[in-house]
Design a protein around this motif. Structure first.
Motif, PDB file in Angstrom:
ATOM      1  N   ASN A 133       0.824  -1.208   0.000  1.00 50.66           N
ATOM      2  CA  ASN A 133       0.000   0.000   0.000  1.00 50.66           C
ATOM      3  C   ASN A 133       0.856   1.255   0.000  1.00 50.66           C
ATOM      4  O   ASN A 133       0.512   2.252  -0.641  1.00 50.66           O
ATOM      5  CB  ASN A 133      -0.976  -0.024   1.184  1.00 50.66           C
ATOM      6  CG  ASN A 133      -2.171  -0.887   0.884  1.00 50.66           C
ATOM      7  OD1 ASN A 133      -3.179  -0.416   0.378  1.00 50.66           O
ATOM      8  ND2 ASN A 133      -2.057  -2.179   1.156  1.00 50.66           N
ATOM      9  N   GLN A 134       1.993   1.223   0.682  1.00 46.98           N
ATOM     10  CA  GLN A 134       2.903   2.363   0.666  1.00 46.98           C
ATOM     11  C   GLN A 134       3.578   2.511  -0.695  1.00 46.98           C
ATOM     12  O   GLN A 134       3.671   3.614  -1.228  1.00 46.98           O
ATOM     13  CB  GLN A 134       3.964   2.211   1.764  1.00 46.98           C
ATOM     14  CG  GLN A 134       3.418   2.384   3.158  1.00 46.98           C
ATOM     15  CD  GLN A 134       4.436   2.063   4.232  1.00 46.98           C
ATOM     16  OE1 GLN A 134       5.323   1.241   4.051  1.00 46.98           O
ATOM     17  NE2 GLN A 134       4.281   2.706   5.380  1.00 46.98           N
ATOM     18  N   THR A 135       4.031   1.407  -1.268  1.00 53.53           N
ATOM     19  CA  THR A 135       4.718   1.445  -2.563  1.00 53.53           C
ATOM     20  C   THR A 135       3.829   2.042  -3.645  1.00 53.53           C
ATOM     21  O   THR A 135       4.271   2.865  -4.440  1.00 53.53           O
ATOM     22  CB  THR A 135       5.179   0.032  -2.974  1.00 53.53           C
ATOM     23  OG1 THR A 135       6.120  -0.430  -2.001  1.00 53.53           O
ATOM     24  CG2 THR A 135       5.821   0.025  -4.349  1.00 53.53           C
ATOM     25  N   TYR A 136       2.588   1.626  -3.674  1.00 51.02           N
ATOM     26  CA  TYR A 136       1.661   2.109  -4.703  1.00 51.02           C
ATOM     27  C   TYR A 136       0.882   3.350  -4.256  1.00 51.02           C
ATOM     28  O   TYR A 136      -0.002   3.797  -4.970  1.00 51.02           O
ATOM     29  CB  TYR A 136       0.690   0.993  -5.102  1.00 51.02           C
ATOM     30  CG  TYR A 136       1.358  -0.091  -5.909  1.00 51.02           C
ATOM     31  CD1 TYR A 136       1.610   0.085  -7.264  1.00 51.02           C
ATOM     32  CD2 TYR A 136       1.756  -1.286  -5.311  1.00 51.02           C
ATOM     33  CE1 TYR A 136       2.228  -0.904  -8.009  1.00 51.02           C
ATOM     34  CE2 TYR A 136       2.376  -2.279  -6.052  1.00 51.02           C
ATOM     35  CZ  TYR A 136       2.609  -2.080  -7.397  1.00 51.02           C
ATOM     36  OH  TYR A 136       3.226  -3.065  -8.135  1.00 51.02           O
ATOM     37  N   THR A 137       1.209   3.911  -3.111  1.00 51.26           N
ATOM     38  CA  THR A 137       0.546   5.104  -2.545  1.00 51.26           C
ATOM     39  C   THR A 137      -0.973   5.028  -2.687  1.00 51.26           C
ATOM     40  O   THR A 137      -1.636   5.983  -3.078  1.00 51.26           O
ATOM     41  CB  THR A 137       1.094   6.413  -3.157  1.00 51.26           C
ATOM     42  OG1 THR A 137       0.833   6.437  -4.567  1.00 51.26           O
ATOM     43  CG2 THR A 137       2.587   6.569  -2.890  1.00 51.26           C
ATOM     44  N   ILE A 138      -1.518   3.885  -2.325  1.00 50.85           N
ATOM     45  CA  ILE A 138      -2.958   3.633  -2.463  1.00 50.85           C
ATOM     46  C   ILE A 138      -3.773   4.654  -1.683  1.00 50.85           C
ATOM     47  O   ILE A 138      -4.737   5.219  -2.196  1.00 50.85           O
ATOM     48  CB  ILE A 138      -3.307   2.204  -1.978  1.00 50.85           C
ATOM     49  CG1 ILE A 138      -2.529   1.145  -2.751  1.00 50.85           C
ATOM     50  CG2 ILE A 138      -4.813   1.970  -2.006  1.00 50.85           C
ATOM     51  CD1 ILE A 138      -2.741   1.125  -4.234  1.00 50.85           C
ATOM     52  N   GLN A 139      -3.384   4.922  -0.454  1.00 49.93           N
ATOM     53  CA  GLN A 139      -4.199   5.784   0.393  1.00 49.93           C
ATOM     54  C   GLN A 139      -4.177   7.248  -0.043  1.00 49.93           C
ATOM     55  O   GLN A 139      -5.055   8.011   0.331  1.00 49.93           O
ATOM     56  CB  GLN A 139      -3.796   5.630   1.863  1.00 49.93           C
ATOM     57  CG  GLN A 139      -4.306   4.337   2.489  1.00 49.93           C
ATOM     58  CD  GLN A 139      -3.747   3.077   1.863  1.00 49.93           C
ATOM     59  OE1 GLN A 139      -2.552   2.973   1.602  1.00 49.93           O
ATOM     60  NE2 GLN A 139      -4.609   2.107   1.614  1.00 49.93           N
ATOM     61  N   ASP A 140      -3.233   7.655  -0.871  1.00 50.97           N
ATOM     62  CA  ASP A 140      -3.246   9.020  -1.411  1.00 50.97           C
ATOM     63  C   ASP A 140      -4.445   9.223  -2.330  1.00 50.97           C
ATOM     64  O   ASP A 140      -5.029  10.298  -2.376  1.00 50.97           O
ATOM     65  CB  ASP A 140      -1.964   9.318  -2.189  1.00 50.97           C
ATOM     66  CG  ASP A 140      -0.749   9.440  -1.293  1.00 50.97           C
ATOM     67  OD1 ASP A 140      -0.905   9.480  -0.050  1.00 50.97           O
ATOM     68  OD2 ASP A 140       0.368   9.478  -1.838  1.00 50.97           O
ATOM     69  N   GLU A 141      -4.798   8.204  -3.097  1.00 45.94           N
ATOM     70  CA  GLU A 141      -5.890   8.303  -4.065  1.00 45.94           C
ATOM     71  C   GLU A 141      -7.173   7.654  -3.590  1.00 45.94           C
ATOM     72  O   GLU A 141      -8.252   8.011  -4.046  1.00 45.94           O
ATOM     73  CB  GLU A 141      -5.469   7.670  -5.399  1.00 45.94           C
ATOM     74  CG  GLU A 141      -4.299   8.354  -6.064  1.00 45.94           C
ATOM     75  CD  GLU A 141      -4.604   9.794  -6.461  1.00 45.94           C
ATOM     76  OE1 GLU A 141      -5.774  10.121  -6.724  1.00 45.94           O
ATOM     77  OE2 GLU A 141      -3.657  10.592  -6.508  1.00 45.94           O
ATOM     78  N   ALA A 142      -7.071   6.679  -2.720  1.00 43.93           N
ATOM     79  CA  ALA A 142      -8.243   5.923  -2.266  1.00 43.93           C
ATOM     80  C   ALA A 142      -8.106   5.621  -0.778  1.00 43.93           C
ATOM     81  O   ALA A 142      -7.879   4.482  -0.382  1.00 43.93           O
ATOM     82  CB  ALA A 142      -8.369   4.642  -3.071  1.00 43.93           C
ATOM     83  N   PRO A 143      -8.236   6.642   0.066  1.00 44.08           N
ATOM     84  CA  PRO A 143      -7.940   6.465   1.490  1.00 44.08           C
ATOM     85  C   PRO A 143      -8.816   5.459   2.229  1.00 44.08           C
ATOM     86  O   PRO A 143      -8.392   4.933   3.251  1.00 44.08           O
ATOM     87  CB  PRO A 143      -8.109   7.876   2.067  1.00 44.08           C
ATOM     88  CG  PRO A 143      -8.895   8.627   1.067  1.00 44.08           C
ATOM     89  CD  PRO A 143      -8.631   7.996  -0.256  1.00 44.08           C
ATOM     90  N   GLU A 144     -10.000   5.152   1.721  1.00 49.19           N
ATOM     91  CA  GLU A 144     -10.880   4.217   2.417  1.00 49.19           C
ATOM     92  C   GLU A 144     -10.717   2.779   1.927  1.00 49.19           C
ATOM     93  O   GLU A 144     -11.492   1.904   2.288  1.00 49.19           O
ATOM     94  CB  GLU A 144     -12.329   4.651   2.289  1.00 49.19           C
ATOM     95  CG  GLU A 144     -12.593   5.945   3.048  1.00 49.19           C
ATOM     96  CD  GLU A 144     -14.054   6.310   3.096  1.00 49.19           C
ATOM     97  OE1 GLU A 144     -14.911   5.493   2.731  1.00 49.19           O
ATOM     98  OE2 GLU A 144     -14.332   7.430   3.529  1.00 49.19           O
ATOM     99  N   TYR A 145      -9.696   2.527   1.102  1.00 55.37           N
ATOM    100  CA  TYR A 145      -9.476   1.190   0.569  1.00 55.37           C
ATOM    101  C   TYR A 145      -8.075   0.707   0.905  1.00 55.37           C
ATOM    102  O   TYR A 145      -7.133   1.484   0.953  1.00 55.37           O
ATOM    103  CB  TYR A 145      -9.671   1.176  -0.954  1.00 55.37           C
ATOM    104  CG  TYR A 145     -11.108   1.401  -1.345  1.00 55.37           C
ATOM    105  CD1 TYR A 145     -11.987   0.333  -1.478  1.00 55.37           C
ATOM    106  CD2 TYR A 145     -11.591   2.692  -1.538  1.00 55.37           C
ATOM    107  CE1 TYR A 145     -13.312   0.550  -1.807  1.00 55.37           C
ATOM    108  CE2 TYR A 145     -12.916   2.917  -1.874  1.00 55.37           C
ATOM    109  CZ  TYR A 145     -13.772   1.835  -2.011  1.00 55.37           C
ATOM    110  OH  TYR A 145     -15.087   2.048  -2.330  1.00 55.37           O
ATOM    111  N   LEU A 146      -7.974  -0.592   1.112  1.00 54.08           N
ATOM    112  CA  LEU A 146      -6.697  -1.231   1.403  1.00 54.08           C
ATOM    113  C   LEU A 146      -6.466  -2.293   0.325  1.00 54.08           C
ATOM    114  O   LEU A 146      -7.312  -3.172   0.108  1.00 54.08           O
ATOM    115  CB  LEU A 146      -6.740  -1.896   2.779  1.00 54.08           C
ATOM    116  CG  LEU A 146      -5.447  -2.518   3.282  1.00 54.08           C
ATOM    117  CD1 LEU A 146      -4.417  -1.431   3.606  1.00 54.08           C
ATOM    118  CD2 LEU A 146      -5.703  -3.381   4.507  1.00 54.08           C
ATOM    119  N   MET A 147      -5.337  -2.186  -0.375  1.00 51.30           N
ATOM    120  CA  MET A 147      -5.015  -3.194  -1.379  1.00 51.30           C
ATOM    121  C   MET A 147      -4.545  -4.454  -0.662  1.00 51.30           C
ATOM    122  O   MET A 147      -3.591  -4.428   0.109  1.00 51.30           O
ATOM    123  CB  MET A 147      -3.928  -2.704  -2.340  1.00 51.30           C
ATOM    124  CG  MET A 147      -3.692  -3.696  -3.463  1.00 51.30           C
ATOM    125  SD  MET A 147      -2.660  -3.083  -4.813  1.00 51.30           S
ATOM    126  CE  MET A 147      -1.049  -3.079  -4.030  1.00 51.30           C
TER     127      MET A 147
END
Length: 124
Positions: free
Chosen positions: A63-77
């Motif tokens: 999640n950190q590598t793909y910066t998921i929470q920057d674009e989709a904070p309510e989702y966890l890959m």
């Protein structure tokens, strides 16, 4: 409690701190019960999807590598198939497994891949 479970619970706390949401209890159960002897669970289906689901140690890194929470904070890959990510929601009773191309984060809506991630990851 054995050392392996203690390690998983520590990772869950780290993920929750980073994510700013609690990991739903159903997914915590998957992390503790399914990922006991391997760090990745690979799942295939009739349509030739080959999804790699990550253990608690890899969830934070992915999640950190793909910066998921920057674009989709309510989702966890929680998994990946090539450039498609698979996600759970922060909503406690939402068992959907969502899919979205990683290049489309923040631009396109998530699609429901399955209405119950517990079945996809082999936890009835």
């Amino acid at each position: 409690m054995n050392d392996h479970i203690e390690k998983i619970l520590k990772h869950i706390q780290e993920i929750e701190t980073y994510w700013n949401f609690p990991i739903p209890q159903a997914y915590q159960t998957i992390l503790v019960k399914v990922f006991t002897s391997q760090s990745i669970i690979e799942v295939t289906d009739d349509e030739n999807y080959w999804i790699s689901f990550y253990d608690s140690e890899q969830l934070l890194e992915r999640n950190q590598t793909y910066t998921i929470q920057d674009e989709a904070p309510e989702y966890l890959m929680v998994g990946q198939d090539g450039d498609t990510g698979y996600f759970i929601s922060a909503q406690a009773q939402d068992f959907n497994l969502y899919a979205l191309g990683l290049g489309a984060l923040g631009s396109l809506p998530f699609e429901i891949f399955s209405d119950d991630y517990r079945i996809v990851i082999c936890l009835d």
